[in-house]
Design an enzyme around this catalytic site. Structure first.
Site, PDB file in Angstrom:
ATOM      1  N   LYS A 168       1.071  -1.454   0.126  1.00  0.00           N
ATOM      2  CA  LYS A 168      -0.070   0.187   0.042  1.00  0.00           C
ATOM      3  C   LYS A 168       0.482   0.845  -0.384  1.00  0.00           C
ATOM      4  O   LYS A 168       1.716   1.449   0.783  1.00  0.00           O
ATOM      5  CB  LYS A 168      -0.889  -0.416   1.043  1.00  0.00           C
ATOM      6  CG  LYS A 168      -2.295   1.658   0.928  1.00  0.00           C
ATOM      7  CD  LYS A 168      -2.576   1.590   2.610  1.00  0.00           C
ATOM      8  CE  LYS A 168      -1.818   2.209   3.517  1.00  0.00           C
ATOM      9  NZ  LYS A 168      -1.690   3.641   2.716  1.00  0.00           N
ATOM     10  N   GLY A 219       8.053   5.167   7.042  1.00  0.00           N
ATOM     11  CA  GLY A 219       6.532   6.155   7.165  1.00  0.00           C
ATOM     12  C   GLY A 219       7.617   6.951   8.791  1.00  0.00           C
ATOM     13  O   GLY A 219       8.531   7.158   8.774  1.00  0.00           O
ATOM     14  N   SER A 220       6.836   8.368   8.860  1.00  0.00           N
ATOM     15  CA  SER A 220       6.884   8.211  10.206  1.00  0.00           C
ATOM     16  C   SER A 220       6.803   8.007  11.276  1.00  0.00           C
ATOM     17  O   SER A 220       6.418   6.883  11.864  1.00  0.00           O
ATOM     18  CB  SER A 220       6.013   9.359  10.534  1.00  0.00           C
ATOM     19  OG  SER A 220       4.037   8.958  10.877  1.00  0.00           O
ATOM     20  N   GLU A 222       5.797   8.475  14.671  1.00  0.00           N
ATOM     21  CA  GLU A 222       4.229   8.176  15.125  1.00  0.00           C
ATOM     22  C   GLU A 222       3.667   7.068  14.531  1.00  0.00           C
ATOM     23  O   GLU A 222       3.075   6.481  15.595  1.00  0.00           O
ATOM     24  CB  GLU A 222       3.615   9.800  15.141  1.00  0.00           C
ATOM     25  CG  GLU A 222       2.689   9.914  15.745  1.00  0.00           C
ATOM     26  CD  GLU A 222       1.480  10.853  15.039  1.00  0.00           C
ATOM     27  OE1 GLU A 222       2.142  11.689  14.494  1.00  0.00           O
ATOM     28  OE2 GLU A 222       0.812  11.056  15.824  1.00  0.00           O
ATOM     29  N   GLY A 224       4.418   4.988  12.768  1.00  0.00           N
ATOM     30  CA  GLY A 224       5.968   3.588  13.221  1.00  0.00           C
ATOM     31  C   GLY A 224       5.399   2.810  14.771  1.00  0.00           C
ATOM     32  O   GLY A 224       4.878   1.063  14.695  1.00  0.00           O
ATOM     33  N   GLU A 241      11.217   1.729   9.050  1.00  0.00           N
ATOM     34  CA  GLU A 241      12.232   2.527   8.765  1.00  0.00           C
ATOM     35  C   GLU A 241      11.553   4.159   8.438  1.00  0.00           C
ATOM     36  O   GLU A 241      10.528   3.955   8.373  1.00  0.00           O
ATOM     37  CB  GLU A 241      12.376   2.231   7.171  1.00  0.00           C
ATOM     38  CG  GLU A 241      13.205   0.567   6.995  1.00  0.00           C
ATOM     39  CD  GLU A 241      14.584   1.334   7.348  1.00  0.00           C
ATOM     40  OE1 GLU A 241      15.472   2.531   7.852  1.00  0.00           O
ATOM     41  OE2 GLU A 241      15.656   0.154   7.080  1.00  0.00           O
ATOM     42  N   CYS A 275      14.337  11.019   3.962  1.00  0.00           N
ATOM     43  CA  CYS A 275      14.719  10.143   5.495  1.00  0.00           C
ATOM     44  C   CYS A 275      15.689  10.634   5.899  1.00  0.00           C
ATOM     45  O   CYS A 275      15.896  11.100   7.659  1.00  0.00           O
ATOM     46  CB  CYS A 275      14.032   8.461   6.009  1.00  0.00           C
ATOM     47  SG  CYS A 275      15.243   7.839   4.344  1.00  0.00           S
ATOM     48  N   GLU A 372      11.684  16.825  13.611  1.00  0.00           N
ATOM     49  CA  GLU A 372      12.205  16.001  11.898  1.00  0.00           C
ATOM     50  C   GLU A 372      11.732  17.524  10.780  1.00  0.00           C
ATOM     51  O   GLU A 372       9.864  17.530  10.904  1.00  0.00           O
ATOM     52  CB  GLU A 372      11.781  14.612  11.399  1.00  0.00           C
ATOM     53  CG  GLU A 372      12.032  15.325   9.893  1.00  0.00           C
ATOM     54  CD  GLU A 372      11.319  13.472   9.736  1.00  0.00           C
ATOM     55  OE1 GLU A 372      10.868  13.083   9.756  1.00  0.00           O
ATOM     56  OE2 GLU A 372      12.351  12.656   9.012  1.00  0.00           O
TER      57      GLU A 372
HETATM   58  P1  NAD Z   1       3.238   9.207   7.619  1.00  0.00           P
HETATM   59  O1  NAD Z   1       4.142   8.128   8.625  1.00  0.00           O
HETATM   60  O2  NAD Z   1       2.385   9.364   7.989  1.00  0.00           O
HETATM   61  O3  NAD Z   1       2.483   7.284   6.131  1.00  0.00           O
HETATM   62  C1  NAD Z   1       3.446   6.364   5.496  1.00  0.00           C
HETATM   63  C2  NAD Z   1       2.177   5.078   5.310  1.00  0.00           C
HETATM   64  O4  NAD Z   1       1.970   4.966   6.215  1.00  0.00           O
HETATM   65  C3  NAD Z   1       1.368   5.577   4.715  1.00  0.00           C
HETATM   66  O5  NAD Z   1       0.951   4.900   3.421  1.00  0.00           O
HETATM   67  C4  NAD Z   1       0.053   6.315   5.499  1.00  0.00           C
HETATM   68  O6  NAD Z   1      -1.080   5.338   5.100  1.00  0.00           O
HETATM   69  C5  NAD Z   1       0.597   5.064   6.307  1.00  0.00           C
HETATM   70  N1  NAD Z   1      -0.034   5.199   7.812  1.00  0.00           N
HETATM   71  C6  NAD Z   1      -0.512   5.706   8.775  1.00  0.00           C
HETATM   72  N2  NAD Z   1      -0.541   5.485   9.905  1.00  0.00           N
HETATM   73  C7  NAD Z   1      -0.360   4.500  10.017  1.00  0.00           C
HETATM   74  C8  NAD Z   1      -0.419   3.025  10.787  1.00  0.00           C
HETATM   75  N3  NAD Z   1      -1.374   3.664  12.117  1.00  0.00           N
HETATM   76  N4  NAD Z   1      -0.674   2.037  10.726  1.00  0.00           N
HETATM   77  C9  NAD Z   1      -0.062   0.960   9.210  1.00  0.00           C
HETATM   78  N5  NAD Z   1      -0.497   1.870   8.631  1.00  0.00           N
HETATM   79  C10 NAD Z   1      -0.129   3.754   8.124  1.00  0.00           C
HETATM   80  O7  NAD Z   1       4.282   8.976   6.535  1.00  0.00           O
HETATM   81  P2  NAD Z   1       4.577   9.699   5.636  1.00  0.00           P
HETATM   82  O8  NAD Z   1       4.201  11.418   5.579  1.00  0.00           O
HETATM   83  O9  NAD Z   1       4.324   9.224   4.255  1.00  0.00           O
HETATM   84  O10 NAD Z   1       6.417   9.917   4.686  1.00  0.00           O
HETATM   85  C11 NAD Z   1       7.115  11.129   5.934  1.00  0.00           C
HETATM   86  C12 NAD Z   1       7.474  10.133   7.325  1.00  0.00           C
HETATM   87  O11 NAD Z   1       8.643   8.570   6.459  1.00  0.00           O
HETATM   88  C13 NAD Z   1       9.462  11.374   7.307  1.00  0.00           C
HETATM   89  O12 NAD Z   1       9.188  11.063   8.983  1.00  0.00           O
HETATM   90  C14 NAD Z   1      10.630  10.504   6.831  1.00  0.00           C
HETATM   91  O13 NAD Z   1      11.699  10.902   7.796  1.00  0.00           O
HETATM   92  C15 NAD Z   1       9.515   8.625   7.501  1.00  0.00           C
HETATM   93  N6  NAD Z   1      10.858   8.152   6.396  1.00  0.00           N
HETATM   94  C16 NAD Z   1      11.416   7.008   6.698  1.00  0.00           C
HETATM   95  C17 NAD Z   1      12.694   6.830   6.008  1.00  0.00           C
HETATM   96  C18 NAD Z   1      13.496   5.491   5.532  1.00  0.00           C
HETATM   97  O14 NAD Z   1      13.664   4.606   5.101  1.00  0.00           O
HETATM   98  N7  NAD Z   1      13.818   5.073   7.605  1.00  0.00           N
HETATM   99  C19 NAD Z   1      12.269   6.634   4.417  1.00  0.00           C
HETATM  100  C20 NAD Z   1      11.432   8.004   4.249  1.00  0.00           C
HETATM  101  C21 NAD Z   1      10.352   8.671   4.689  1.00  0.00           C
END
Ligand code: NAD
Length: 471
Positions: A168, A219-220, A222, A224, A241, A275, A372
């Site tokens: 997804k 993702g973020s 929070e 995660g 990640e 990230c 961040e």
């Molecule tokens: P996000 O956490 O809001 O969303 C990421 C994904 O997770 C989306 O597909 C979203 O729909 C889904 N999601 C959101 N809440 C969820 C939950 N409770 N359970 C399951 N899925 C959920 O992040 P974003 O705003 O899309 O991305 C930016 C963040 O991602 C930044 O903090 C960035 O640093 C991080 N990031 C990390 C890496 C890495 O490899 N460490 C790489 C790229 C981005």
């Protein structure tokens, strides 16, 4: 307004639409240009069921998996212009950067196709053998900054190891991933890769789904943490990640001009929406004017505009909420005495464009330093004592990347080993040598490793066989 672009989900090799749809906004124009299916709970069940059905045969034949992964490389090359256009429309990045992302995506599939893997290892000759077995169905969830590349970090090793996947993308950037799902239906057996789209609620359903053996999430922090809590009752395998707040520590023997160029590249690539971008810089007082001045000069020279315009070097911030957040952090710093020596303002009144911004006169405790920003604003914090700079660099819950800049290798290494981060670069930041290099975060920046053999192994479990095996 013309017709919006619609791309269905791919479940069990079939195109599947959903009852409702999500609007997708082009960040350069703020226009709704596409609609993505919003998967229902039934669609999620369907995806996991078909993935489970496909998994047994898929796990059986490594040669077929390698061939399929190689075919994916060809599909990406053949469909580069279309996929790049989708990425630029949804992410805002320049077409050039979209093409680079697709090349990177292809490189990940090529690496995991070609990787020689010893699925069996002899532990005690003639009596104990370790065998790497797939986990089953992997739930893969990706963010909006590199939709295809970060999907490939999961898909390529998960598929090569014999798992099947339900993927997804972010609701902000689902279109290129949906299209990839469609294209790969021609080269993968039905059900091996299922691409569904939807909001965070669909991500939550995936993490709770009994059909998922592992969740691989980018993702973020929070989200995660919510994922970690969601998988706990079922003890699903988990790779996270997450975000970072990477420090760069400039030492007093660094070349200020070369350092400024490197910091700009590491801090503003993809508008800082990386990230592992440089997110705060610690600069010795003696070099502060030179580094700040050169960074400002480089920032001021950049052309910010629509990613489809070949003159543009930086596109918009990806979405309205992120644009507001970055501006809020910027304005709070300015109100607290920080100075924008480059940028500092929005460009035009349509599209989420912000000039690359270099902030001086910032200090610990300000949100732009502690949080961040994930956008084109880079704070420069002056220091006099390197031990104090190191302490400030580590005074965070983040631990993704970091960098040290200077002329003496021994000093660079000494400082690097003191930094609590998964990756530390010398005189560089956020460069990626490729899929063979492990990547992962410490502290709140992640759990587990992606890429390389270690990344592949995280999609397996090691089964130990006692017995005198045939080979
Ligand atoms: P996000 O956490 O809001 O969303 C990421 C994904 O997770 C989306 O597909 C979203 O729909 C889904 N999601 C959101 N809440 C969820 C939950 N409770 N359970 C399951 N899925 C959920 O992040 P974003 O705003 O899309 O991305 C930016 C963040 O991602 C930044 O903090 C960035 O640093 C991080 N990031 C990390 C890496 C890495 O490899 N460490 C790489 C790229 C981005």
């Amino acid at each position: 307004m013309g017709e919006v672009t619609r791309i269905p989900m791919t479940i069990g090799g079939q195109a599947v639409d959903a009852g409702s749809a999500l609007d997708v906004v082009n960040p350069a124009t703020e226009a709704v240009w596409a609609a993505a299916p919003a998967a229902s709970a039934g669609d999620v069940d369907h995806a996991f069921a078909t993935a489970a059905e496909a998994q047994v045969a898929w796990a059986h034949d490594d040669a077929a998996r390698r061939k399929a992964l190689r075919a994916i490389v060809d599909v990406l090359a053949q469909n580069m212009p279309e996929l790049a256009a989708l990425l630029t429309a949804e992410c805002g990045k320049t077409l050039h950067d979209s093409e680079l992302e697709i090349q990177g995506t292809a490189a990940w599939f090529a690496y995991f196709a070609d990787l020689e893997v010893a699925w069996r290892e002899v532990i005690d000759a003639g009596s104990v053998t370790g065998v790497r077995r797939p986990l089953g169905v992997v739930a893969a969830i990706t963010p909006w900054n590199f939709p295809l590349a970060l999907a490939s970090w999961k898909l390529a090793p998960a598929l090569r190891a014999g798992n099947t996947v339900v993927l997804k993308p972010s609701p902000y950037t689902p279109m290129a991933t949906l299209r990839l799902g469609q294209l790969l239906a021609d080269v993968l057996p039905a059900g091996v890769l299922n691409v569904i789209s939807g909001g965070d609620d669909v991500g939550i359903e995936m993490t709770l789904h009994p059909g998922a053996a592992k969740v691989s999430f980018t993702g973020s922090v929070e989200a995660g943490k919510a994922v970690a809590a969601a998988v706990a009752p079922d003890l699903k395998r988990l790779t996270l990640e997450l975000g970072g707040n990477d420090p760069a520590i400039v030492l007093d023997d660094a070349d200020p001009l070369a350092t400024a160029q490197g910091l700009f590249n590491g801090g503003f690539y993809n508008n800082g929406q990386v990230c592992g971008a440089v997110k705060r810089v610690y600069v010795p007082e003696s070099l502060y004017p030179a580094v700040a001045g050169e960074l400002a000069r480089i920032a001021d020279s950049k052309v910010v505009g629509d990613g489809t315009d070949p003159a543009s070097e930086l596109g918009p911030v990806q979405n309205a909420a992120q644009f507001d957040r970055v501006q809020r952090l910027l304005n709070a710093a300015l109100a607290d005495g920080a100075k924008a020596v480059a940028g500092g303002q929005r460009v035009g009144d349509r599209g989420y464009f912000l000039r690359p911004t270099v902030l001086t006169e910032v200090h610990a405790g300000q949100a732009i330093v502690e949080e961040e920003q994930f956008g084109p604003v880079l704070p420069l914090v002056p220091y006099t004592d390197v031990a104090d700079a190191l302490r400030q660099a580590n005074d965070t819950k983040f631990g993704l990347g970091a960098s040290v800049w200077g002329a003496n290798r021994g000093r660079l290494e000494e400082v690097a080993l003191g930094i609590e981060a998964g990756t530390v670069w010398f005189n560089n930041h956020a460069v990626n040598n490729g899929p063979h290099v492990p990547f992962g975060g410490r502290k709140w920046s992640g759990i587990g490793i992606e890429n390389g053999l270690e990344g592949l192994n995280s999609f397996t479990h090691l089964q130990v066989l006692y017995g005198d095996l045939a080979d």
